[in-house]
Design a protein around this motif. Structure first.
Motif, short mmCIF file in Angstrom:
data_model
loop_
_atom_site.label_atom_id
_atom_site.label_comp_id
_atom_site.label_asym_id
_atom_site.label_seq_id
_atom_site.Cartn_x
_atom_site.Cartn_y
_atom_site.Cartn_z
N ASP A 26 -6.30 -8.50 44.61
CA ASP A 26 -5.04 -8.52 43.86
C ASP A 26 -4.18 -9.72 44.25
OD1 ASP A 26 -4.34 -7.71 46.39
OD2 ASP A 26 -3.21 -5.96 45.74
N PHE A 27 -4.80 -10.78 44.76
CA PHE A 27 -4.07 -12.00 45.09
C PHE A 27 -3.67 -12.72 43.81
CE2 PHE A 27 -7.21 -12.07 48.82
CZ PHE A 27 -6.34 -11.44 49.68
N PRO A 28 -2.51 -13.38 43.78
CA PRO A 28 -2.19 -14.25 42.65
C PRO A 28 -3.27 -15.32 42.54
CG PRO A 28 -0.27 -13.92 44.05
CD PRO A 28 -1.44 -13.36 44.79
N ALA A 29 -3.77 -15.54 41.33
CA ALA A 29 -4.91 -16.45 41.17
C ALA A 29 -4.89 -17.17 39.83
CB ALA A 29 -6.21 -15.65 41.33
N ALA A 30 -5.62 -18.27 39.78
CA ALA A 30 -5.82 -19.05 38.56
C ALA A 30 -7.30 -19.38 38.47
CB ALA A 30 -4.99 -20.32 38.59
N ARG A 31 -7.97 -18.91 37.43
CA ARG A 31 -9.40 -19.17 37.24
C ARG A 31 -9.63 -20.67 37.05
NH1 ARG A 31 -12.75 -14.89 38.28
NH2 ARG A 31 -14.30 -16.11 37.20
N CYS A 32 -10.80 -21.11 37.53
CA CYS A 32 -11.19 -22.52 37.35
C CYS A 32 -12.68 -22.61 37.04
CB CYS A 32 -10.81 -23.35 38.58
SG CYS A 32 -11.59 -22.85 40.13
N ASP A 33 -13.14 -21.71 36.19
CA ASP A 33 -14.54 -21.69 35.82
C ASP A 33 -14.94 -23.02 35.16
OD1 ASP A 33 -14.35 -19.10 36.67
OD2 ASP A 33 -14.52 -18.21 34.67
N GLY A 34 -16.19 -23.42 35.41
CA GLY A 34 -16.74 -24.58 34.73
C GLY A 34 -16.46 -25.93 35.37
N ILE A 35 -15.79 -25.96 36.52
CA ILE A 35 -15.55 -27.23 37.22
C ILE A 35 -16.01 -27.09 38.67
CG2 ILE A 35 -13.54 -27.76 35.78
CD1 ILE A 35 -11.84 -27.25 38.39
N TYR A 36 -16.16 -28.21 39.32
CA TYR A 36 -16.42 -28.22 40.76
C TYR A 36 -15.08 -28.49 41.44
CZ TYR A 36 -21.41 -28.20 39.94
OH TYR A 36 -22.66 -27.82 39.56
N PRO A 37 -14.42 -27.44 41.91
CA PRO A 37 -13.09 -27.63 42.50
C PRO A 37 -13.08 -28.53 43.73
CG PRO A 37 -13.56 -25.30 42.17
CD PRO A 37 -14.81 -26.05 41.88
N ASP A 103 -19.11 -34.27 33.21
CA ASP A 103 -18.54 -32.93 33.13
C ASP A 103 -17.89 -32.75 31.76
OD1 ASP A 103 -19.30 -32.32 35.74
OD2 ASP A 103 -17.43 -33.07 36.57
N GLU A 104 -17.64 -31.51 31.40
CA GLU A 104 -16.96 -31.24 30.14
C GLU A 104 -15.63 -30.57 30.43
OE1 GLU A 104 -19.42 -29.20 27.31
OE2 GLU A 104 -21.16 -30.38 27.88
N VAL A 105 -14.57 -31.37 30.42
CA VAL A 105 -13.22 -30.88 30.69
C VAL A 105 -12.34 -31.32 29.53
CG1 VAL A 105 -11.25 -30.93 32.26
CG2 VAL A 105 -13.57 -31.09 33.18
N SER A 106 -11.84 -30.37 28.77
CA SER A 106 -10.97 -30.74 27.66
C SER A 106 -9.59 -31.10 28.21
CB SER A 106 -10.84 -29.59 26.66
OG SER A 106 -10.01 -28.56 27.17
N PRO A 107 -8.89 -32.00 27.54
CA PRO A 107 -7.55 -32.34 27.98
C PRO A 107 -6.63 -31.12 28.06
CG PRO A 107 -8.30 -33.93 26.36
CD PRO A 107 -9.33 -32.83 26.40
N GLU A 108 -6.74 -30.23 27.09
CA GLU A 108 -5.89 -29.04 27.07
C GLU A 108 -6.17 -28.13 28.27
OE1 GLU A 108 -8.00 -29.85 24.46
OE2 GLU A 108 -6.47 -30.90 23.30
N SER A 109 -7.45 -27.93 28.59
CA SER A 109 -7.78 -27.05 29.72
C SER A 109 -7.39 -27.71 31.04
CB SER A 109 -9.26 -26.66 29.72
OG SER A 109 -10.09 -27.77 29.91
N ALA A 110 -7.47 -29.04 31.12
CA ALA A 110 -7.07 -29.75 32.34
C ALA A 110 -5.57 -29.58 32.58
CB ALA A 110 -7.43 -31.23 32.23
N VAL A 111 -4.78 -29.74 31.54
CA VAL A 111 -3.32 -29.58 31.66
C VAL A 111 -3.00 -28.14 32.03
CG1 VAL A 111 -1.14 -29.60 30.38
CG2 VAL A 111 -2.76 -31.49 30.11
N ASP A 112 -3.63 -27.19 31.36
CA ASP A 112 -3.39 -25.78 31.65
C ASP A 112 -3.72 -25.44 33.10
OD1 ASP A 112 -2.89 -22.94 30.85
OD2 ASP A 112 -5.03 -22.77 31.31
N LEU A 113 -4.84 -25.92 33.59
CA LEU A 113 -5.25 -25.62 34.96
C LEU A 113 -4.25 -26.20 35.97
CD1 LEU A 113 -7.11 -24.49 37.12
CD2 LEU A 113 -8.56 -26.53 36.82
N LEU A 114 -3.86 -27.45 35.79
CA LEU A 114 -2.92 -28.04 36.76
C LEU A 114 -1.55 -27.38 36.69
CD1 LEU A 114 -3.57 -31.87 37.12
CD2 LEU A 114 -3.94 -30.04 38.74
N GLU A 115 -1.13 -26.95 35.51
CA GLU A 115 0.15 -26.23 35.42
C GLU A 115 0.06 -24.89 36.14
OE1 GLU A 115 0.83 -26.11 31.19
OE2 GLU A 115 1.91 -28.03 31.22
N ARG A 116 -1.06 -24.17 35.97
CA ARG A 116 -1.23 -22.89 36.67
C ARG A 116 -1.33 -23.10 38.17
NH1 ARG A 116 -6.03 -20.44 35.20
NH2 ARG A 116 -6.77 -22.34 34.20
N LEU A 117 -2.00 -24.17 38.58
CA LEU A 117 -2.14 -24.48 40.01
C LEU A 117 -0.78 -24.86 40.62
CD1 LEU A 117 -4.12 -24.64 42.32
CD2 LEU A 117 -4.62 -26.99 41.65
#
Length: 138
Positions: A26-37, A103-117
């Motif tokens: 139940d930790f606060p989290a942000a998924r990052c599927d499909g990338i190598y973090p 890699d396949e990273v869409s601009p929209e998903s990249a922005v969304d991930l960094l905002e969530r992070l």
């Protein structure tokens, strides 16, 4: 290809080692599927700070393809201080670099991930927690 992963907040290393692809928490989290973090985090840090910190692995990668690492403090601070436009620029630059490397990273998903992070990094500071990432790449 990474199957699953997420950035998450935890009270410390002892809590962080109890996460994973088949473990609920139940930790606060942000998924990052499909990338190598572990590739993305150093790139983000360089783009935001101009420097790169070594990753501290809490669960080193083994033959099962699973790892947990702590997100470096300088990146956490940079994410908090970046502001919306700087996060967006960083995300778009990262997506372009990642796509150039196959890699396949869409601009929209990249922005969304960094905002969530960045939101997680802000909570980290407010709540006195640590920011970690786990991923599984079998």
């Amino acid at each position: 290809m990474v199957l699953v992963g997420e950035f998450f907040l935890a009270g410390g290393d002892e809590s962080a080692v109890r996460v994973g692809p088949r473990k609920s928490h139940d930790f606060p989290a942000a998924r990052c599927d499909g990338i190598y973090p572990d590739d993305a985090v150093p790139r983000w840090e360089v783009l935001l700070t101009g420097a790169e910190s070594p990753l501290r692995h809490v669960v080193p990668m083994a033959n099962d393809g699973f790892t947990v690492f702590a997100v470096p403090q300088p990146l956490c601070a940079a994410l908090i201080d970046a502001g919306t436009e700087r996060l967006r620029t960083t995300a778009l630059t990262w997506a372009e670099i990642a796509n150039g490397m196959g890699d396949e990273v869409s601009p929209e998903s990249a922005v969304d991930l960094l905002e969530r992070l960045a939101a997680l990094a802000g909570r980290r500071a407010e709540e006195g927690l640590s920011l970690y990432c786990w991923y599984w790449a079998p």
